[in-house]
Design a protein around this motif. Structure first.
Motif, PDB file in Angstrom:
ATOM      1  N   ASN A  59       0.808  -1.216   0.000  1.00 43.42           N
ATOM      2  CA  ASN A  59       0.000   0.000   0.000  1.00 43.42           C
ATOM      3  C   ASN A  59       0.847   1.274   0.000  1.00 43.42           C
ATOM      4  OD1 ASN A  59      -1.524   2.064   2.257  1.00 43.42           O
ATOM      5  ND2 ASN A  59      -2.670   1.474   0.425  1.00 43.42           N
ATOM      6  N   VAL A  60       2.058   1.199   0.583  1.00 42.38           N
ATOM      7  CA  VAL A  60       2.918   2.386   0.672  1.00 42.38           C
ATOM      8  C   VAL A  60       3.606   2.609  -0.674  1.00 42.38           C
ATOM      9  CG1 VAL A  60       4.868   3.466   1.840  1.00 42.38           C
ATOM     10  CG2 VAL A  60       3.266   2.035   3.140  1.00 42.38           C
ATOM     11  N   THR A  61       3.339   3.740  -1.293  1.00 48.96           N
ATOM     12  CA  THR A  61       3.873   4.028  -2.634  1.00 48.96           C
ATOM     13  C   THR A  61       5.065   4.966  -2.619  1.00 48.96           C
ATOM     14  OG1 THR A  61       2.270   5.833  -2.871  1.00 48.96           O
ATOM     15  CG2 THR A  61       1.633   3.665  -3.718  1.00 48.96           C
TER      16      THR A  61
ATOM     17  N   THR B  61      12.884  13.293   5.553  1.00 46.26           N
ATOM     18  CA  THR B  61      11.810  13.851   6.382  1.00 46.26           C
ATOM     19  C   THR B  61      11.021  12.794   7.143  1.00 46.26           C
ATOM     20  OG1 THR B  61      10.257  13.752   4.515  1.00 46.26           O
ATOM     21  CG2 THR B  61      11.518  15.796   4.809  1.00 46.26           C
ATOM     22  N   GLY B  62      11.206  11.519   6.769  1.00 50.30           N
ATOM     23  CA  GLY B  62      10.443  10.451   7.402  1.00 50.30           C
ATOM     24  C   GLY B  62       8.981  10.458   7.015  1.00 50.30           C
ATOM     25  N   SER B  63       8.681  10.907   5.799  1.00 49.46           N
ATOM     26  CA  SER B  63       7.292  10.999   5.343  1.00 49.46           C
ATOM     27  C   SER B  63       6.947   9.860   4.390  1.00 49.46           C
ATOM     28  CB  SER B  63       7.044  12.343   4.665  1.00 49.46           C
ATOM     29  OG  SER B  63       7.899  12.510   3.548  1.00 49.46           O
ATOM     30  N   PHE B  64       5.663   9.511   4.335  1.00 47.95           N
ATOM     31  CA  PHE B  64       5.174   8.396   3.530  1.00 47.95           C
ATOM     32  C   PHE B  64       4.001   8.863   2.674  1.00 47.95           C
ATOM     33  CE2 PHE B  64       6.978   6.718   7.370  1.00 47.95           C
ATOM     34  CZ  PHE B  64       7.641   5.559   7.004  1.00 47.95           C
ATOM     35  N   THR B  65       3.803   8.170   1.572  1.00 53.83           N
ATOM     36  CA  THR B  65       2.563   8.293   0.804  1.00 53.83           C
ATOM     37  C   THR B  65       1.991   6.896   0.621  1.00 53.83           C
ATOM     38  OG1 THR B  65       3.785   8.190  -1.290  1.00 53.83           O
ATOM     39  CG2 THR B  65       3.267  10.382  -0.409  1.00 53.83           C
ATOM     40  N   ALA B  66       0.668   6.817   0.566  1.00 54.94           N
ATOM     41  CA  ALA B  66      -0.001   5.520   0.450  1.00 54.94           C
ATOM     42  C   ALA B  66      -1.066   5.594  -0.624  1.00 54.94           C
ATOM     43  CB  ALA B  66      -0.622   5.124   1.785  1.00 54.94           C
ATOM     44  N   SER B  67      -1.331   4.464  -1.252  1.00 59.48           N
ATOM     45  CA  SER B  67      -2.333   4.383  -2.316  1.00 59.48           C
ATOM     46  C   SER B  67      -3.729   4.352  -1.723  1.00 59.48           C
ATOM     47  CB  SER B  67      -2.103   3.135  -3.169  1.00 59.48           C
ATOM     48  OG  SER B  67      -3.172   2.934  -4.062  1.00 59.48           O
ATOM     49  N   SER B  68      -4.641   5.017  -2.393  1.00 54.99           N
ATOM     50  CA  SER B  68      -6.033   5.003  -1.947  1.00 54.99           C
ATOM     51  C   SER B  68      -6.787   3.777  -2.442  1.00 54.99           C
ATOM     52  CB  SER B  68      -6.754   6.268  -2.432  1.00 54.99           C
ATOM     53  OG  SER B  68      -6.766   6.307  -3.857  1.00 54.99           O
ATOM     54  N   SER B  69      -6.182   3.019  -3.382  1.00 57.84           N
ATOM     55  CA  SER B  69      -6.953   1.954  -4.027  1.00 57.84           C
ATOM     56  C   SER B  69      -6.301   0.574  -4.025  1.00 57.84           C
ATOM     57  CB  SER B  69      -7.247   2.339  -5.483  1.00 57.84           C
ATOM     58  OG  SER B  69      -6.040   2.574  -6.193  1.00 57.84           O
ATOM     59  N   VAL B  70      -4.997   0.477  -3.802  1.00 59.94           N
ATOM     60  CA  VAL B  70      -4.343  -0.826  -3.862  1.00 59.94           C
ATOM     61  C   VAL B  70      -3.521  -1.062  -2.602  1.00 59.94           C
ATOM     62  CG1 VAL B  70      -4.213  -0.802  -6.380  1.00 59.94           C
ATOM     63  CG2 VAL B  70      -2.305   0.091  -5.051  1.00 59.94           C
ATOM     64  N   GLY B  71      -3.288  -2.336  -2.319  1.00 60.68           N
ATOM     65  CA  GLY B  71      -2.441  -2.708  -1.191  1.00 60.68           C
ATOM     66  C   GLY B  71      -3.222  -2.888   0.094  1.00 60.68           C
ATOM     67  N   LEU B  72      -2.836  -3.907   0.858  1.00 58.74           N
ATOM     68  CA  LEU B  72      -3.532  -4.250   2.090  1.00 58.74           C
ATOM     69  C   LEU B  72      -3.309  -3.198   3.169  1.00 58.74           C
ATOM     70  CD1 LEU B  72      -5.111  -6.325   3.833  1.00 58.74           C
ATOM     71  CD2 LEU B  72      -2.895  -7.362   4.393  1.00 58.74           C
ATOM     72  N   VAL B  73      -4.402  -2.811   3.822  1.00 58.41           N
ATOM     73  CA  VAL B  73      -4.377  -1.914   4.973  1.00 58.41           C
ATOM     74  C   VAL B  73      -5.187  -2.562   6.092  1.00 58.41           C
ATOM     75  CG1 VAL B  73      -4.960   0.365   5.885  1.00 58.41           C
ATOM     76  CG2 VAL B  73      -4.206   0.125   3.500  1.00 58.41           C
TER      77      VAL B  73
ATOM     78  N   PHE C 201      -9.208   0.610  23.816  1.00 53.18           N
ATOM     79  CA  PHE C 201      -9.129  -0.811  23.512  1.00 53.18           C
ATOM     80  C   PHE C 201      -9.711  -1.076  22.124  1.00 53.18           C
ATOM     81  CE2 PHE C 201      -8.408  -0.770  27.917  1.00 53.18           C
ATOM     82  CZ  PHE C 201      -7.877  -1.991  28.309  1.00 53.18           C
ATOM     83  N   VAL C 202      -9.175  -2.059  21.439  1.00 49.88           N
ATOM     84  CA  VAL C 202      -9.648  -2.365  20.095  1.00 49.88           C
ATOM     85  C   VAL C 202     -10.978  -3.105  20.158  1.00 49.88           C
ATOM     86  CG1 VAL C 202      -9.154  -3.673  18.000  1.00 49.88           C
ATOM     87  CG2 VAL C 202      -7.324  -2.424  19.145  1.00 49.88           C
ATOM     88  N   SER C 203     -11.944  -2.653  19.380  1.00 50.74           N
ATOM     89  CA  SER C 203     -13.231  -3.342  19.313  1.00 50.74           C
ATOM     90  C   SER C 203     -13.269  -4.326  18.157  1.00 50.74           C
ATOM     91  CB  SER C 203     -14.373  -2.340  19.169  1.00 50.74           C
ATOM     92  OG  SER C 203     -14.205  -1.563  17.995  1.00 50.74           O
ATOM     93  N   ASP C 204     -12.594  -3.995  17.047  1.00 51.44           N
ATOM     94  CA  ASP C 204     -12.537  -4.936  15.938  1.00 51.44           C
ATOM     95  C   ASP C 204     -11.346  -4.612  15.056  1.00 51.44           C
ATOM     96  OD1 ASP C 204     -13.358  -3.110  13.618  1.00 51.44           O
ATOM     97  OD2 ASP C 204     -15.115  -2.911  14.899  1.00 51.44           O
ATOM     98  N   VAL C 205     -10.953  -5.581  14.258  1.00 51.65           N
ATOM     99  CA  VAL C 205      -9.903  -5.419  13.255  1.00 51.65           C
ATOM    100  C   VAL C 205     -10.533  -5.657  11.888  1.00 51.65           C
ATOM    101  CG1 VAL C 205      -7.689  -6.263  12.390  1.00 51.65           C
ATOM    102  CG2 VAL C 205      -8.117  -6.203  14.847  1.00 51.65           C
ATOM    103  N   ARG C 206     -10.237  -4.767  10.935  1.00 50.18           N
ATOM    104  CA  ARG C 206     -10.763  -4.912   9.580  1.00 50.18           C
ATOM    105  C   ARG C 206      -9.621  -4.791   8.573  1.00 50.18           C
ATOM    106  NH1 ARG C 206     -16.472  -1.448   9.980  1.00 50.18           N
ATOM    107  NH2 ARG C 206     -16.535  -1.390  12.247  1.00 50.18           N
ATOM    108  N   TRP C 207      -9.876  -5.212   7.359  1.00 42.15           N
ATOM    109  CA  TRP C 207      -8.893  -5.090   6.284  1.00 42.15           C
ATOM    110  C   TRP C 207      -9.552  -4.456   5.064  1.00 42.15           C
ATOM    111  CZ3 TRP C 207      -9.645  -7.414   1.530  1.00 42.15           C
ATOM    112  CH2 TRP C 207     -10.631  -8.408   1.466  1.00 42.15           C
ATOM    113  N   LYS C 208      -8.733  -3.778   4.290  1.00 47.69           N
ATOM    114  CA  LYS C 208      -9.248  -3.158   3.076  1.00 47.69           C
ATOM    115  C   LYS C 208      -8.131  -3.028   2.051  1.00 47.69           C
ATOM    116  CE  LYS C 208      -8.679   1.485   5.073  1.00 47.69           C
ATOM    117  NZ  LYS C 208      -9.386   2.734   5.480  1.00 47.69           N
ATOM    118  N   GLU C 209      -8.506  -2.792   0.810  1.00 47.11           N
ATOM    119  CA  GLU C 209      -7.546  -2.556  -0.265  1.00 47.11           C
ATOM    120  C   GLU C 209      -7.454  -1.053  -0.500  1.00 47.11           C
ATOM    121  OE1 GLU C 209      -7.338  -5.437  -3.672  1.00 47.11           O
ATOM    122  OE2 GLU C 209      -9.350  -5.921  -2.947  1.00 47.11           O
ATOM    123  N   GLY C 210      -6.277  -0.489  -0.187  1.00 49.02           N
ATOM    124  CA  GLY C 210      -6.104   0.946  -0.306  1.00 49.02           C
ATOM    125  C   GLY C 210      -6.711   1.676   0.868  1.00 49.02           C
ATOM    126  N   THR C 211      -6.270   2.924   1.069  1.00 50.07           N
ATOM    127  CA  THR C 211      -6.751   3.681   2.220  1.00 50.07           C
ATOM    128  C   THR C 211      -8.220   4.052   2.111  1.00 50.07           C
ATOM    129  OG1 THR C 211      -5.982   5.725   1.162  1.00 50.07           O
ATOM    130  CG2 THR C 211      -4.453   4.630   2.667  1.00 50.07           C
TER     131      THR C 211
END
Length: 722
Positions: free
Chosen positions: A535-537, A543-555, A569-579
């Motif tokens: 997901n990180v493109t 600078t320690g900066s990142f850019t990430a894809s909005s449509s591809v890659g596991l998040v 506390f965490v209530s749930d964990v989810r996964w998606k493709e892109g941000t």
């Protein structure tokens, strides 16, 4: 004030908690927070800004001279996860299941502080309830109140800490006593803190990631004041306080016991003044202790380098009499400590040199002996010719190498290196700059396994009030096979993003290949998103900066409770493709809440102790964005023990757990109904009976904490059980 037991099952409206972020569930593992009505909405994990980025107590502990000093040495991170554990049988972290942020350690190097982590166990014998463990931790990164490096002059060796003798210190805020603090130092590189509940309260509550409650009892009748630490599993530690009656035992651990009544203690089990005179030397070192198996533990000391050092710790049993007049005394374990004398080039006077562990075997007169050797830097630091500072470990030669190595004391470094378990070099700021492990020095035919460490900071970081989400520091590790690992840290030493490259990430010419894992924390220090390398493109090292894809890659996303007791506390964990992709459930959890108003000194403490148990666990197998279908659910019904007439730490212990497993449909060759298993527990937490899904019962019996009998398919009519 709530003084009776309460059991409340969390609803799907927000009272959730994650157990094992990556799907590993510990059914009986627990976490707790303290609360009091009408303050039931208080979060278990609280950021206390007064000490968020500073270690408030200016001095060192009274006996072991420890001052961890840096907030990166907190044993619990502010998100409630555990950074450094204890060999004491108590919980230290408010949320030990939190692991989304990952570790700040690589091997035995703590990357956030640049320190060598050592946590050696010298003696650990089985005993009812818990073991009284003789262990040592080490920290060359201790600092004074001005931030300058210091050497802790401990009775177990310079910069070492004896784990069975944790200490407390008290910070008093003269202008506002609601900001008073108790700090529990349980290792050379680990501590947790408790803030005072109110300016007049006798209760101190865990803060900045710590769990537990510390309860003050005033001095009376010539007896010293005490501080009692309650944890959610029913254990409690009692420390001698800070008044004039404490004498040499100021801030020292006196007793450790569990809800079943198993107790280890120093000097005397019931009277603090007797414990002080019988159990401690005139300068506060341990003299006599007893474990829960009624073994006597004797601590011998000798003056080396202007202070007393432990030279031997010995465990003994008796066949008759009492310890005041015993018969049949037998030694069952021993550890001897040897220290460098004055003017030795391999270690300063009083630095730990040799550890010898002796275990008597069954054959008369035959013992097993193991040795470990330490060598240090001395003299003036020079990056090229003497890359280390006074009392910083240069080499450790472990048990196996010492089995056949006889000339370790006189050999030069050149010959010791190939035998060393650990070798370190340091920079001018007392951080590890180079290290290899298990003799991988590239010398004498050994493989080259040298790690090189480089440290950096964010010039744009500002220590504002509260928690700052910006990265504060980073550590780059050049690994032996050519890979580079860069780990970012926040202002309190929590791990952030991690970057793997096949060359120096700071190169300004041809750019190395990068595999970046981006971690996002919210304004309270909790992980909310993890972007995988797919997901990180983009990544800019300067600078320690990142850019990430909005449509591809596991998040991965972590939904966290935003109100009431379980905030963070965490209530749930989810996964998606892109941000910007659709988030699908991976797991969802609810909890059973068990609140106990423990009575201490005839009254309930100011904030109840609460133990959490898992109520339901849903693991999703269908790609669905709703929680209505496509999951397997496991339910847990927990029954607790109870004391009378007032709740005690016994009320925090589990009596039984009924586990209802997911049903298997007939179309999948199942019964279309759920199987159940019931586990029954002793009050010391050990498993007693198991009734499995076929209604077969198994039984376990224990001696000194070890299983000595198992019976499968028990006939309960013969045992009287039901």
């Amino acid at each position: 004030m709530l003084s009776n037991r309460v059991s409340v099952k969390s609803s799907l409206s927000g009272q959730f908690i994650l157990v094992g972020v990556f799907g590993v569930l510990a059914v009986l593992a627990v976490v707790f927070f303290s609360w009091r009505r009408p303050f039931a909405n208080d979060p278990v994990i609280e950021i206390w800004s007064d000490s968020l980025t500073s270690y408030k107590y200016t001095g060192a502990t009274s006996v072991q001279d420890a001052r961890p000093g840096l907030v990166g040495f907190r044993g619990a991170r502010i998100d409630g996860s555990l950074r450094a554990g204890s060999h004491l049988p108590v919980l230290m972290a408010a949320n030990p299941y939190e692991s989304a942020g990952g570790s700040s350690r690589m091997g035995s190097i703590e990357l956030s502080t640049g320190t060598l982590t050592m946590d050696d166990v010298d003696i650990a014998l089985p005993a009812p309830g818990f073991s009284y463990v003789i262990s040592r931790s080490y920290n060359h990164g201790q600092v004074d109140s001005g931030g300058s490096s210091r050497v802790a002059d401990s009775p177990i060796g310079r910069n070492f800490f004896l784990g069975c003798a944790p200490e407390i210190v008290r910070y008093n805020n003269a202008g506002d006593h609601s900001k008073d603090q108790i700090v529990l130092v349980y290792g050379a590189d680990r501590y947790i803190e408790f803030r005072r509940y109110s300016s007049t309260s006798n209760t101190y509550i865990g803060s900045n990631g710590a769990c537990g409650s510390m309860q003050f009892t005033a001095a009376s009748g010539g007896e010293p004041e005490t501080y009692t630490y309650y944890d959610p599993t029913g254990h409690k530690l009692v420390f001698i306080g800070f008044d004039g009656n404490a004498g040499s035992a100021t801030g020292q651990l006196w007793t450790l016991c569990d809800a079943a009544g198993n107790k280890a203690y120093v000097g005397d089990p019931t009277t603090a003044s007797t414990a002080i005179s019988n159990g401690f030397t005139a300068t506060g070192e341990l003299l006599k202790a007893y474990d829960s198996a009624d073994r006597r533990i004797s601590f011998s000391t000798s003056t080396i380098g202007s202070r007393k050092r432990y030279t031997q710790i010995k465990f003994e049993t008796r066949s008759g009499g009492t310890w005041a007049s015993p018969t049949g005394v037998v030694e069952v374990a021993r550890v001897d400590y040897d220290y460098y004398p004055a003017a030795d080039s391999n270690g300063a006077e009083g630095a730990l040199r040799l550890v010898t562990i002796t275990t008597p075997l069954t054959d008369s007169g035959v013992s097993s002996t193991m040795n470990k050797y330490y060598r240090y830097y001395s003299g003036t630091f020079n990056a090229s010719t003497n890359p280390g500072h006074d009392s910083e470990i240069k080499m450790v030669v472990g048990f196996e190498a010492m089995r056949t190595y006889s000339t370790y004391l006189t050999d030069s470094d050149l010959y010791v290196k190939p035998n060393s378990q650990v070798y370190c070099e340091y920079d001018s700021n007392h951080r590890v700059s180079k290290a290899f492990f298990e003799g991988q020095c590239g010398c004498s035919g050994a493989g080259n396994g040298t790690f090189v460490y480089t440290y950096g900071s964010n010039g744009s970081y500002t220590d504002n009030a509260g928690y700052d989400t910006a990265w504060c520091t980073r550590t780059m590790v050049h690994e032996p096979q050519g890979r580079w690992t860069t780990v970012y840290f926040d202002e309190v030493g929590q791990a952030l993003s991690r970057i793997l490259t096949d060359d120096d990430p700071a190169n300004t010419g041809p750019q190395p290949n990068k595999w970046c894992t981006k971690v996002t924390r919210d304004g309270s220090g909790f992980v909310t998103d993890i972007s995988t390398p797919a997901n990180v493109t983009g990544y800019t090292h300067s600078t320690g900066s990142f850019t990430a894809s909005s449509s591809v890659g596991l998040v991965k996303t972590f939904t966290r409770v935003s109100s009431l007791e379980a905030t963070g506390f965490v209530s749930d964990v989810r996964w998606k493709e892109g941000t910007s992709g659709t988030a699908y459930y991976e797991g969802l959890w609810t909890y059973d809440i068990h609140s106990v108003g423990i009575y201490h000194g005839g009254a309930a403490i100011d904030r109840n102790v609460v133990r959490f148990g898992i109520a339901t666990s849903k693991q999703y197998f269908d790609q669905t964005s709703s929680s209505g279908s496509g999951y397997n659910e496991t339910d847990y019904t927990i029954t607790y023990n109870a004391d009378s007439p007032h709740p005690t730490n016994l009320d925090l212990t589990i009596a039984k757990v009924l586990t209802t497993e997911p049903s298997v449909a007939t179309g999948n060759n199942g019964s279309n109904s759920s199987n159940t298993t019931t586990n029954y527990y002793n009050t010391d937490g050990t498993l007693q009976f198991v009734k499995d899904e076929a209604a077969l019962i198994s039984y376990r019996a224990y001696t000194n904490g070890q299983v000595t009998k198992t019976i499968e398919d028990v006939d309960m009519s013969l045992t009287g059980g039901g």
